[in-house]
Structure formats: structure tokens, C-alpha cells
Design a protein around this motif. Structure first.
Motif, short mmCIF file in Angstrom:
data_model
loop_
_atom_site.label_atom_id
_atom_site.label_comp_id
_atom_site.label_asym_id
_atom_site.label_seq_id
_atom_site.Cartn_x
_atom_site.Cartn_y
_atom_site.Cartn_z
N VAL A 12 0.79 -1.11 0.01
CA VAL A 12 -0.05 -0.02 -0.01
C VAL A 12 0.97 1.16 0.04
N GLN A 13 0.42 2.38 -0.56
CA GLN A 13 1.26 3.55 -0.36
C GLN A 13 1.14 4.16 0.68
N ALA A 14 2.18 5.03 1.05
CA ALA A 14 1.95 5.89 2.34
C ALA A 14 0.67 6.66 2.25
N GLY A 15 0.04 6.47 3.62
CA GLY A 15 -1.18 7.19 3.71
C GLY A 15 -2.45 6.24 3.47
N GLY A 16 -2.19 5.22 2.94
CA GLY A 16 -3.50 4.39 2.61
C GLY A 16 -3.61 3.54 3.79
N SER A 17 -4.70 2.52 3.64
CA SER A 17 -5.34 1.88 4.79
C SER A 17 -5.17 0.11 4.38
N LEU A 18 -5.08 -0.66 5.38
CA LEU A 18 -5.09 -2.12 5.44
C LEU A 18 -5.91 -2.51 6.63
#
Length: 123
Positions: A12-18
Motif C-alpha cells: 500500500v502507498q503511504a497514507g493508505g489503509s489495510l
């Protein structure tokens, strides 16, 4: 035999969620306190979050506070770790662990462990 299985990791890119999930076999899931830990390459395993058996109490590390949320669904034998605002330094293998109550942030006190799920956060 208690089996712990994590899922939900990925890139995931920085700032994203999982959202990580952890399913535990057996009929007494509600009696287990659950913890999430992570281990980055070359570093020791570190505590991320924990939750009591009935979900009424939760505990987050300083690095997780304000970004991560732990929850559980005892009907599904599953604990979740919702991770928002991910940073490159969150990159690690995330492990789920179970133990009898009470919860703790000490990895050595957990009895059952999953195989881990990789979370990679790109900058």
C-alpha cells in the motif's frame, strides 16, 4: 490444537489503509486475549495492539495510537487490525497471537502464533 491464521497484508502507498484479519480455530475464542505484533527486517518483534476476550478492553502501542484500531468478532473467531494513515516505517511482517486472559504487550506470554502476513508501505 489451536491454529491462528492471519490475512489481509499487502502493498500500500503511504497514507493508505489495510485491514488485517486473524482467525483462530476452536470453540473457546472468547476466552483468549489477542495481540498483534510486528517484526521488521533486522529488528526485534514489537507489540502493536491487544484486546481482551470480550472486546471490552483494548491496548495500543504509542506508534499505533490514533491510526490503528483493534476489534474482534467472537461469533466469527476473528480479530481485526484496521490500519489507517500507514507510513513506510509500518512495513513489517504482522503476527497475530493468542493467550488466556488477561492481555499483555509481552510477546513471550502469548501461547499461539500465526505465520504472519507481510505489510509493505511504499513512500
Amino acid at each position: 490444537q489451536v491454529q491462528v491464521v492471519e490475512s489481509g497484508g499487502g502493498l500500500v502507498q503511504a497514507g493508505g489503509s489495510l485491514r488485517l484479519s486473524c482467525t483462530v480455530s476452536g470453540r473457546t475464542f472468547s476466552k483468549y486475549a489477542m495481540g498483534w505484533f510486528r517484526q521488521a527486517p533486522g529488528k526485534e518483534r514489537e507489540f502493536v495492539s491487544a484486546i481482551s476476550g470480550n472486546g471490552g478492553r483494548t491496548y495500543l502501542s504509542n506508534s499505533a495510537k490514533g491510526r490503528f484500531t483493534i476489534s474482534r468478532d467472537n461469533a466469527k473467531n476473528t480479530v481485526y487490525l484496521q490500519m489507517n494513515g500507514l507510513k513506510p516505517e509500518d512495513t513489517a511482517v504482522y503476527y497475530c497471537a493468542a493467550r488466556g486472559e488477561p492481555y499483555t504487550n509481552y510477546a513471550s506470554r502469548y501461547e499461539y502464533w500465526g505465520q504472519g502476513t507481510q505489510v509493505t508501505v511504499s513512500s
